[in-house]
Design an enzyme around this catalytic site. Structure first.
Site, mmCIF file in Angstrom:
data_model
loop_
_atom_site.group_PDB
_atom_site.id
_atom_site.type_symbol
_atom_site.label_atom_id
_atom_site.label_comp_id
_atom_site.label_asym_id
_atom_site.label_seq_id
_atom_site.Cartn_x
_atom_site.Cartn_y
_atom_site.Cartn_z
ATOM 1 N N SER A 163 1.038 -0.985 -0.020
ATOM 2 C CA SER A 163 0.008 -0.033 0.119
ATOM 3 C C SER A 163 0.845 1.233 0.011
ATOM 4 O O SER A 163 1.993 1.103 0.283
ATOM 5 C CB SER A 163 -0.787 0.160 1.264
ATOM 6 O OG SER A 163 -1.633 1.444 1.445
ATOM 7 N N TYR B 187 -1.607 -1.046 10.634
ATOM 8 C CA TYR B 187 -1.709 -1.351 9.140
ATOM 9 C C TYR B 187 -0.557 -1.074 8.442
ATOM 10 O O TYR B 187 0.108 -1.687 7.630
ATOM 11 C CB TYR B 187 -3.029 -0.880 8.443
ATOM 12 C CG TYR B 187 -3.107 -0.841 7.289
ATOM 13 C CD1 TYR B 187 -3.628 -2.333 6.620
ATOM 14 C CD2 TYR B 187 -3.038 -0.038 6.079
ATOM 15 C CE1 TYR B 187 -3.787 -2.404 5.394
ATOM 16 C CE2 TYR B 187 -3.226 -0.071 4.970
ATOM 17 C CZ TYR B 187 -3.614 -1.313 4.486
ATOM 18 O OH TYR B 187 -3.921 -1.410 3.137
HETATM 19 N N1 LIG Z 1 -8.500 -0.670 -1.708
HETATM 20 C C1 LIG Z 1 -7.474 0.032 -1.157
HETATM 21 O O1 LIG Z 1 -7.573 1.374 -1.433
HETATM 22 C C2 LIG Z 1 -6.139 -0.380 -1.153
HETATM 23 C C3 LIG Z 1 -5.013 0.371 -1.009
HETATM 24 C C4 LIG Z 1 -3.930 -0.143 -0.645
HETATM 25 C C5 LIG Z 1 -3.677 -1.530 -0.333
HETATM 26 N N2 LIG Z 1 -4.986 -2.106 -0.331
HETATM 27 C C6 LIG Z 1 -4.489 -3.672 -0.168
HETATM 28 O O2 LIG Z 1 -5.326 -4.718 -1.139
HETATM 29 C C7 LIG Z 1 -5.418 -6.024 -0.711
HETATM 30 C C8 LIG Z 1 -6.851 -6.306 -1.020
HETATM 31 O O3 LIG Z 1 -7.797 -5.129 -0.255
HETATM 32 P P1 LIG Z 1 -9.063 -4.737 -1.235
HETATM 33 O O4 LIG Z 1 -9.069 -3.435 -1.296
HETATM 34 O O5 LIG Z 1 -9.486 -5.535 -2.135
HETATM 35 O O6 LIG Z 1 -10.211 -4.879 0.109
HETATM 36 P P2 LIG Z 1 -11.339 -5.941 0.613
HETATM 37 O O7 LIG Z 1 -12.390 -5.865 -0.516
HETATM 38 O O8 LIG Z 1 -11.828 -5.679 1.899
HETATM 39 O O9 LIG Z 1 -10.931 -7.276 0.176
HETATM 40 C C9 LIG Z 1 -9.945 -7.928 1.198
HETATM 41 C C10 LIG Z 1 -9.423 -9.463 0.877
HETATM 42 O O10 LIG Z 1 -8.829 -9.995 1.937
HETATM 43 C C11 LIG Z 1 -9.348 -11.227 2.584
HETATM 44 N N3 LIG Z 1 -9.032 -11.385 4.004
HETATM 45 C C12 LIG Z 1 -9.470 -10.473 4.979
HETATM 46 N N4 LIG Z 1 -8.856 -11.080 6.070
HETATM 47 C C13 LIG Z 1 -8.350 -12.306 5.757
HETATM 48 C C14 LIG Z 1 -7.655 -13.377 6.644
HETATM 49 N N5 LIG Z 1 -7.700 -13.199 8.042
HETATM 50 N N6 LIG Z 1 -7.323 -14.575 5.785
HETATM 51 C C15 LIG Z 1 -7.583 -14.397 4.693
HETATM 52 N N7 LIG Z 1 -8.151 -13.665 3.871
HETATM 53 C C16 LIG Z 1 -8.468 -12.336 4.296
HETATM 54 C C17 LIG Z 1 -11.069 -10.881 2.394
HETATM 55 O O11 LIG Z 1 -11.775 -12.173 2.393
HETATM 56 P P3 LIG Z 1 -12.384 -12.946 3.389
HETATM 57 O O12 LIG Z 1 -13.228 -11.827 4.282
HETATM 58 O O13 LIG Z 1 -13.243 -13.777 2.872
HETATM 59 O O14 LIG Z 1 -11.499 -13.693 4.343
HETATM 60 C C18 LIG Z 1 -10.797 -10.173 1.062
HETATM 61 O O15 LIG Z 1 -10.981 -11.222 -0.255
HETATM 62 C C19 LIG Z 1 -5.085 -5.601 1.046
HETATM 63 O O16 LIG Z 1 -3.818 -6.220 1.212
HETATM 64 C C20 LIG Z 1 -5.195 -4.167 1.297
HETATM 65 O O17 LIG Z 1 -4.425 -3.690 2.315
HETATM 66 C C21 LIG Z 1 -5.840 -1.913 -0.738
#
Ligand SMILES: NC(=O)c1ccc[n+]([C@@H]2O[C@H](COP(=O)([O-])OP(=O)(O)OC[C@H]3O[C@@H](n4cnc5c(N)ncnc54)[C@H](OP(=O)(O)O)[C@@H]3O)[C@@H](O)[C@H]2O)c1
Length: 268
Positions: A145, A158
Site C-alpha cells: 500500500s 496497518y
Molecule cells: N482498496 C484500497 O484502497 C487499497 C489500498 C492499498 C492497499 N490495499 C490492499 O489490497 C489488498 C486487498 O484489499 P481490497 O482493497 O481488495 O479490500 P477488500 O475488498 O476488503 O478485500 C480484502 C480481502 O482480504 C481477505 N481477507 C481479509 N482477512 C483475511 C484473513 N484473515 N485471511 C484470509 N483472507 C482475508 C478478504 O476475504 P475474506 O473476508 O473472505 O477472508 C478479502 O477477499 C489488501 O492487502 C489491502 O491492504 C488496498
C-alpha cells in the site's frame, strides 16, 4: 527472459480472492487463460467468484484459508501441489485495514493486523517458495500500500505491517533472483473496494463505512490490469492510484514538507 509473457495455463494462487482487488485479479487472470486457486475465509464468496469466472471446474480451486491461522498453511500448499503439481504465481493480496488511533488501539489488535497482513503473508510465501525454487521459476506478487511507504492517521498497525512487508520482500527478492523467481511489490493508493468498510476499529469491530476517498478511487479492474502489465514487464515495484501517489515522491525528496502537508490531509 524473466518477464511473464503469457498466463496461459499458469497456476496462479490468489489470497483475498473473495472481493475487491483479489476478485478483479481473478477475473483478469481467468481471461488470460490461467488456472486459479482462490483463497480467503469466506467459502461462499469464493464460490460466487468461481461461478462468475465461467472456467472449466478443474481450472479453479476454491481453497478456504485464514491468514491468521499460519499453522494450516503448509497443508493447504500441499493440496495445491497435489492438484496442479506446481505454482507459477502467488498473489499475496488478502489483508485487513485499520481505523483506530494509536492511543486507542489495544496491543491485541496490533498483533491481529500484523498476524494477518504480515505473518500470514510471509507464511504462505515460505510454504510456496521451495516449489518455486525447485521449478527454477515463479512470481511472487505482494499487495502492499502507499501506507507501506508512509504512516497515516488511524493506520499505525496497518502501516507498520505494510512497511514490514517491504523489508521482507526486498530481502527475499535479492536472495532468489538467481533462481529465476521474481518479487513484485504493489503499492496501491486509493482503490474502490470494501477495504474501509472491512477495516477494524479499536474494539475489533468493522468500521462499516465507505471512505469518500476510497469511493472515488481507481477501479479494482484497472488496478488488476496494471498488476498484470507489471508482471508482463517484470517490474519490481509499482504504484497504482491518482494524485495521492504524489505523497510518495514528496516524502522521498522533501521529507519536512511532506510532514507538514500530510498532517493537514483529511483524516478518514
Ligand atoms: N482498496 C484500497 O484502497 C487499497 C489500498 C492499498 C492497499 N490495499 C490492499 O489490497 C489488498 C486487498 O484489499 P481490497 O482493497 O481488495 O479490500 P477488500 O475488498 O476488503 O478485500 C480484502 C480481502 O482480504 C481477505 N481477507 C481479509 N482477512 C483475511 C484473513 N484473515 N485471511 C484470509 N483472507 C482475508 C478478504 O476475504 P475474506 O473476508 O473472505 O477472508 C478479502 O477477499 C489488501 O492487502 C489491502 O491492504 C488496498
Amino acid at each position: 527472459m524473466r518477464a511473464m509473457n503469457s498466463f496461459k495455463n499458469k497456476v496462479v494462487w490468489i489470497t483475498g480472492a473473495s472481493s475487491g482487488i483479489g476478485e478483479a485479479l481473478a477475473m483478469a487472470m481467468a481471461k488470460e487463460g490461467a488456472k486459479l486457486i482462490l483463497s480467503s475465509r469466506r467459502t461462499d464468496e469464493l464460490e460466487r467468484v468461481k461461478t462468475s469466472l465461467h472456467l472449466p471446474d478443474e481450472d479453479v480451486f476454491v481453497l478456504t484459508l485464514d491468514l491468521a491461522n499460519t499453522s494450516a498453511i503448509t497443508t493447504l500448499t500441499q493440496k495445491v501441489i497435489e492438484k496442479y503439481g506446481r505454482i507459477d504465481v502467488l498473489v499475496n493480496n488478502g489483508g485487513v485495514s485499520q481505523r483506530a488511533l494509536t492511543k486507542d488501539t489495544p496491543l491485541d489488535l496490533d498483533r491481529k493486523i500484523m498476524e494477518v497482513n504480515y505473518f500470514g503473508t510471509i507464511a504462505i510465501t515460505k510454504s510456496v517458495l521451495p516449489y518455486m525454487l525447485q521449478q527454477k521459476s515463479g512470481n511472487i506478487v505482494t499487495i502492499s500500500s502507499i501506507a507501506g511507504k508512509f504512516g497515516f492517521y488511524y493506520r499505525s498497525a496497518y502501516s507498520a505491517a505494510k512497511h514490514a512487508l517491504h523489508g521482507f520482500f526486498e530481502s527475499l527478492r535479492m536472495e532468489i533472483y538467481k533462481d529465476n523467481v521474481n518479487v513484485l511489490i504493489v503499492c496501491p493508493g486509493k482503490v474502490k473496494t470494501n477495504i474501509s468498510v472491512n477495516a477494524l476499529t479499536e474494539d475489533g469491530s468493522k468500521h462499516n463505512k465507505m471512505d469518500p476517498s476510497t469511493e472515488s478511487g481507481t477501479s479494482a479492474a484497472d488496478c488488476a490490469a496494471q498488476i498484470i502489465q507489471a508482471l508482463k514487464s517484470n517490474q519490481e515495484e509499482i504504484f497504482i492510484g491518482g494524485k495521492e501517489l504524489r505523497a510518495i515522491w514528496i516524502k522521498r525528496f522533501f521529507p519536512k514538507l511532506f510532514s507538514k502537508l500530510i498532517r493537514k490531509q483529511k483524516q478518514e
